[in-house]
Design a protein around this motif. Structure first.
Motif, PDB file in Angstrom:
ATOM      1  N   GLY A  69       4.089  12.869  77.710  1.00 21.42           N
ATOM      2  CA  GLY A  69       3.901  14.276  77.380  1.00 21.42           C
ATOM      3  C   GLY A  69       5.145  15.126  77.530  1.00 21.42           C
ATOM      4  O   GLY A  69       5.050  16.336  77.702  1.00 21.42           O
ATOM      5  N   LEU A  70       6.320  14.516  77.434  1.00 22.76           N
ATOM      6  CA  LEU A  70       7.566  15.307  77.435  1.00 22.76           C
ATOM      7  C   LEU A  70       7.898  15.748  76.017  1.00 22.76           C
ATOM      8  O   LEU A  70       8.696  16.648  75.812  1.00 22.76           O
ATOM      9  N   MET A  71       7.300  15.050  75.047  1.00 24.02           N
ATOM     10  CA  MET A  71       7.430  15.441  73.649  1.00 24.02           C
ATOM     11  C   MET A  71       6.081  15.211  72.979  1.00 24.02           C
ATOM     12  O   MET A  71       5.290  14.394  73.456  1.00 24.02           O
ATOM     13  N   TYR A  72       5.860  15.933  71.896  1.00 25.31           N
ATOM     14  CA  TYR A  72       4.596  15.801  71.186  1.00 25.31           C
ATOM     15  C   TYR A  72       4.835  15.360  69.752  1.00 25.31           C
ATOM     16  O   TYR A  72       5.779  15.834  69.125  1.00 25.31           O
ATOM     17  N   PRO A  73       3.956  14.499  69.233  1.00 26.76           N
ATOM     18  CA  PRO A  73       4.072  14.176  67.813  1.00 26.76           C
ATOM     19  C   PRO A  73       3.583  15.361  66.982  1.00 26.76           C
ATOM     20  O   PRO A  73       2.831  16.199  67.482  1.00 26.76           O
ATOM     21  N   ASP A  74       4.018  15.436  65.731  1.00 25.44           N
ATOM     22  CA  ASP A  74       3.502  16.480  64.841  1.00 25.44           C
ATOM     23  C   ASP A  74       2.070  16.148  64.422  1.00 25.44           C
ATOM     24  O   ASP A  74       1.236  17.023  64.246  1.00 25.44           O
ATOM     25  N   GLN A  75       1.823  14.863  64.222  1.00 23.64           N
ATOM     26  CA  GLN A  75       0.475  14.392  63.865  1.00 23.64           C
ATOM     27  C   GLN A  75       0.265  13.043  64.501  1.00 23.64           C
ATOM     28  O   GLN A  75       1.227  12.322  64.764  1.00 23.64           O
ATOM     29  N   GLY A  76      -1.011  12.688  64.682  1.00 18.18           N
ATOM     30  CA  GLY A  76      -1.331  11.369  65.221  1.00 18.18           C
ATOM     31  C   GLY A  76      -1.714  11.431  66.681  1.00 18.18           C
ATOM     32  O   GLY A  76      -1.669  12.496  67.305  1.00 18.18           O
ATOM     33  N   GLN A  77      -2.084  10.292  67.204  1.00 21.68           N
ATOM     34  CA  GLN A  77      -2.584  10.227  68.580  1.00 21.68           C
ATOM     35  C   GLN A  77      -1.730   9.298  69.428  1.00 21.68           C
ATOM     36  O   GLN A  77      -1.220   8.285  68.934  1.00 21.68           O
ATOM     37  N   VAL A  78      -1.595   9.675  70.692  1.00 25.17           N
ATOM     38  CA  VAL A  78      -0.963   8.806  71.682  1.00 25.17           C
ATOM     39  C   VAL A  78      -2.034   8.546  72.727  1.00 25.17           C
ATOM     40  O   VAL A  78      -2.314   9.409  73.565  1.00 25.17           O
ATOM     41  N   LEU A  79      -2.682   7.396  72.635  1.00 22.84           N
ATOM     42  CA  LEU A  79      -3.849   7.131  73.474  1.00 22.84           C
ATOM     43  C   LEU A  79      -3.470   6.315  74.696  1.00 22.84           C
ATOM     44  O   LEU A  79      -2.832   5.264  74.596  1.00 22.84           O
TER      45      LEU A  79
END
Ligand SMILES: Nc1ncnc2c1ncn2[C@@H]1O[C@H](COP(=O)(O)OP(=O)(O)OP(=O)(O)O)[C@@H](O)[C@H]1O
Ligand SMILES: [Mg+2]
Length: 262
Positions: A69-79
Motif C-alpha cells: 500500500g505504498l503505491m496504488y494501481p490505477d485499476q485492478g486488484q492486489v489481493l
C-alpha cells in the motif's frame, strides 16, 4: 557463512500449496504518459519463493510497493488473502504491514538512528515487547545476517553491503508471514550474496514464509526460487519453475538469461 538452522525455529516448515496468498489481478498503472502495467496478472502461492526478473524500469519495485500500500494501481486488484490492498485505509494497511515486510532496494535506513534503533523501529510499531525481549530480538537478527554487535553503530558508518544486511535484519525482525526482497544482494560480494541467499531459503524452510524476490542476479534467482516470473512489456510474460526458466524458449526470457552468459 551459512545461517544456522537452529536459530530460526518459530514455525514448523510448511510445504508450498496451490493456494494463492497474493494475487495481482488485471493491474493497470501509469505515471503520466508512461504506462507501467497493462493488465498484469500474477499469483503467489502459500509458502513459495517467487522471483521476479525484468529490465530496469519495468515496474518490479512498484509491484512490491503496491502490495504494502505504498503505491496504488490505477485499476485492478492486489489481493492478500483475498482482501484488496488497493482499497485499504491506513488502519487496514498497518495490519498488512505487520504481516508483510519489505527489504527496500537501497536499504532505506534512518541515518539519525543507530542500527539497533532502526531494527527496533518496526518492532515498536507492531509488537509489544519488553526492553529485554527487544534487545534480544535485535541482537538475534543481527547475528542472523552475520553482523553481530553492530547495534550502536550509525548506518552512515557501515559499508553498502552491511547496510543492506541491516535492512534485511529489520524486515525479518517482526517475523512476518510474507517477505518482499527488492534486490537484496545487488552490490554485495559473492560471499555476502550467499549469506543472503541462505537466509532467504531459511525464512521459507524454517518459518514457512511466502516470499517475493526481485533480483538481477540469475545465480541467486536459481538458488532461492521455487518459481520465477518475468516482467516485460507491461505484463508478466512468462512464469515457471527454475528448470522451466532455464529451458525456456520465450524470447524475452532467453534474451535476459543469455545476456548474462555472454
Ligand atoms: N513515484 C514515481 N513517480 C513517477 N514515476 C515513477 C515513480 N516510481 C516509479 N516510477 C517509474 O515507474 C517505472 C518503474 O519503476 P520501478 O522502480 O518499479 O522499476 P524497476 O523494475 O524496479 O527498475 P530497477 O531494476 O532499475 O530497480 C520507472 O520508469 C520509474 O521511473
Ligand atoms: Mg527496482
Amino acid at each position: 557463512m551459512p545461517v544456522s538452522a537452529t536459530e530460526i525455529t518459530r514455525r514448523a516448515p510448511e510445504p508450498s500449496s496451490e493456494e494463492p496468498v497474493i494475487r495481482f489481478v488485471e493491474l493497470w498503472k501509469s505515471f503520466g504518459p508512461k504506462k507501467i502495467y497493462e493488465g498484469l496478472n500474477l499469483d503467489v502461492k502459500k509458502g513459495e519463493t517467487l522471483t521476479i526478473i525484468g529490465g530496469s524500469g519495468s515496474g518490479k519495485s512498484v509491484l512490491l510497493k503496491c502490495l504494502i500500500g505504498l503505491m496504488y494501481p490505477d485499476q485492478g486488484q492486489v489481493l492478500l488473502h483475498e482482501e484488496n490492498v488497493a482499497q485499504m485505509n491506513e488502519k487496514q494497511l498497518r495490519e498488512v504491514r505487520k504481516r508483510v515486510s519489505m527489504v527496500f532496494q537501497g536499504a532505506a535506513l534512518f541515518d539519525s538512528l543507530s542500527v539497533g534503533e532502526n531494527i527496533a523501529y518496526p518492532l515498536n510499531e507492531h509488537l509489544k515487547l519488553s526492553h529485554d525481549e527487544l534487545t534480544e530480538r535485535v541482537a538475534r537478527v543481527l547475528k542472523l545476517v552475520n553482523l553481530p554487535g553492530v547495534e550502536h553503530m550509525r548506518p552512515s558508518d557501515l559499508s553498502g553491503g552491511m547496510r543492506k544486511r541491516v535492512g534485511l535484519a529489520r524486515a525479518i525482525a517482526i517475523e512476518p508471514e510474507i517477505i518482499l526482497y527488492d534486490e537484496p544482494s545487488t552490490g554485495l560480494d559473492p560471499i555476502s550474496t550467499r549469506v543472503i541467499d541462505e537466509l532467504i531459503l531459511s525464512m521459507k524452510e524454517k518459518l514457512g514464509c511466502t516470499q517475493i524476490v526481485v533480483t538481477h542476479d540469475m545465480d541467486s534467482a536459481f538458488r532461492v526460487s521455487d518459481r520465477m516470473a518475468m516482467l516485460a512489456h507491461r505484463k508478466i510474460v512468462a512464469q515457471g519453475t527454475v528448470a522451466e526458466f532455464k529451458a525456456s524458449t520465450h524470447p524475452d526470457v532467453r534474451a535476459f538469461l543469455d545476456a548474462r552468459a555472454s
